[in-house]
Design a protein around this motif. Structure first.
Motif, mmCIF file in Angstrom:
data_model
loop_
_atom_site.group_PDB
_atom_site.id
_atom_site.type_symbol
_atom_site.label_atom_id
_atom_site.label_comp_id
_atom_site.label_asym_id
_atom_site.label_seq_id
_atom_site.Cartn_x
_atom_site.Cartn_y
_atom_site.Cartn_z
ATOM 1 N N ARG A 136 22.346 5.697 -11.424
ATOM 2 C CA ARG A 136 22.000 4.870 -10.057
ATOM 3 C C ARG A 136 21.997 6.147 -8.627
ATOM 4 N N ALA A 137 22.939 6.708 -8.829
ATOM 5 C CA ALA A 137 23.428 8.084 -8.261
ATOM 6 C C ALA A 137 23.101 8.926 -7.661
ATOM 7 N N GLY A 138 21.877 9.128 -8.880
ATOM 8 C CA GLY A 138 20.510 10.570 -9.119
ATOM 9 C C GLY A 138 19.611 10.239 -8.188
ATOM 10 N N ALA A 139 19.046 8.147 -8.515
ATOM 11 C CA ALA A 139 18.284 8.224 -7.837
ATOM 12 C C ALA A 139 18.543 7.497 -5.957
ATOM 13 N N ASN A 140 19.770 7.799 -5.857
ATOM 14 C CA ASN A 140 20.198 7.634 -4.698
ATOM 15 C C ASN A 140 20.144 6.208 -3.847
ATOM 16 N N ASP A 141 20.580 5.873 -5.549
ATOM 17 C CA ASP A 141 20.304 3.856 -5.603
ATOM 18 C C ASP A 141 22.542 4.087 -5.212
ATOM 19 N N TYR A 142 22.516 2.968 -4.808
ATOM 20 C CA TYR A 142 24.006 3.400 -3.807
ATOM 21 C C TYR A 142 25.407 1.984 -4.340
ATOM 22 N N SER A 143 26.299 1.738 -5.111
ATOM 23 C CA SER A 143 27.396 0.602 -5.204
ATOM 24 C C SER A 143 28.006 0.868 -4.850
ATOM 25 N N SER A 144 28.314 1.550 -3.139
ATOM 26 C CA SER A 144 29.860 1.231 -2.653
ATOM 27 C C SER A 144 29.659 2.469 -1.206
#
Length: 328
Positions: free
Chosen positions: A280-288
């Motif tokens: 998710r981090a690599g895809a700039n998909d943020y969890s928080s």
């Protein structure tokens, strides 16, 4: 109110302890002696437990994470330009760990230290540790960090420092909030700030304070996802920004719950990230979103950013507060 201590692991041959404080509402916080880390913030809603912050369940993940999840960062949080500062016309050159700059006080910052822990009362735990000369910082610095939980679901973190030599002191907790199970884009943020800091390409303050506009404007509640969309025309894909705040700094909420953020200093750094899921981090998909309450970053190199100097023999304390509210 109950405080329970248990074994959490070992690092460098030293035992790491977890302390869990639980109030009458069954709201609880868990804190670790390693890096004086805020490990969990758990509430009970309609009989179901719900965690409000990103966390790991084992020590090794805390030791190796580059995201400083939940850790105390310092003695100075944030970056210091060219790893250099002056106090009373005396130059201090630090050991850089971020290009030519230093971030979170270097590779031997508080985020790497194992603190001594004590149950201080029925609702608080105190961590103490002394650092001396690490990464070029002057002086022996005695640090005390108190975590407390009230019966009205407010967490307070108080940072106290004392030194034998003029030095810097501006710690914070690198805690990542997520009120809705990784769905940070739909969560709404309000920041009580009219200005934020202009940053250069190295994420260092230029010295200018800019009026909040467009993507950076959170004066009224706005979905974090909307703010991220507004960043795209600026060729930016994350928030990593410092706001000028006072007292009630911000509120984060979803449809069911909210957390209010309070500080007695003048800065809030927000950082959108996915510290646990690297895909998710690599895809700039943020969890928080990290919510770091502190004096504005690099204050020692900017006259109007606030005072982070701790003088020899002086004692100072700062308190950040985080209040949970269930929404009707």
């Amino acid at each position: 109110m109950v405080v329970v201590k248990k074994y959490f692991g070992e690092t460098d041959g030293k035992e790491v302890s977890l302390y869990k404080i639980t109030n009458k509402n069954q709201t609880s916080i868990s804190v670790l002696s390693y890096a004086a880390t805020w490990q969990n913030f758990e509430v009970v809603e309609d009989g179901v437990k719900h965690s409000l912050i990103e966390h790991f369940d084992n020590l090794n993940d805390y030791v190796k994470t580059p995201y400083e999840v939940g850790k105390t960062i310092g003695r100075v949080a944030g970056r210091i330009t060219k790893s250099h500062f002056q106090i009373n016309n005396v130059d201090y050159q630090l050991t850089p760990n971020d290009g030519k700059n230093i971030i979170h006080s270097g590779k031997n910052g508080l985020q790497t230290q194992n603190f001594d822990g004590t149950v201080d009362s029925d609702n608080s735990v105190v961590f103490t540790h002394t650092v001396a000369g690490e990464d070029g910082f002057p002086g022996e610095l005695k640090v005390k960090i108190r975590y407390a939980l009230s019966d009205d679901d407010e967490v307070s973190i108080t940072y106290s420092g004392q030194t034998n030599h003029d030095t810097l002191f501006n710690p914070s907790c690198h805690v990542y909030f997520d009120l809705d199970d990784g769905n940070i884009r739909q969560q709404q943020l309000r920041i009580n700030a009219k200005h934020f800091l202009d940053m250069d390409s190295e994420k260092l303050p230029t010295g200018k304070m800019l009026a909040v506009t467009n993507a950076y404007d959170f004066k009224n509640f706005k979905k974090i996802g909307q703010g991220l969309k507004q960043l795209k025309p600026l060729d930016k894909f994350e928030f990593d920004d410092a706001y000028v705040v006072h007292d009630k700094a911000a509120t984060l909420k979803d449809s069911q719950r909210a957390v209010d953020f309070y500080t007695d200093r003048n800065g809030l750094v927000i950082f959108t990230a996915s510290p646990i899921d690297q895909q998710r981090a690599g895809a700039n998909d943020y969890s928080s979103i990290a919510m770091e309450l502190m004096t504005l970053p690099d204050a020692i190199n900017h006259e109007d950013f606030g005072n982070t100097i701790l003088q020899a023999g002086q004692k100072v304390s700062y308190t950040n507060k985080f209040k949970y509210r269930k929404l009707d």
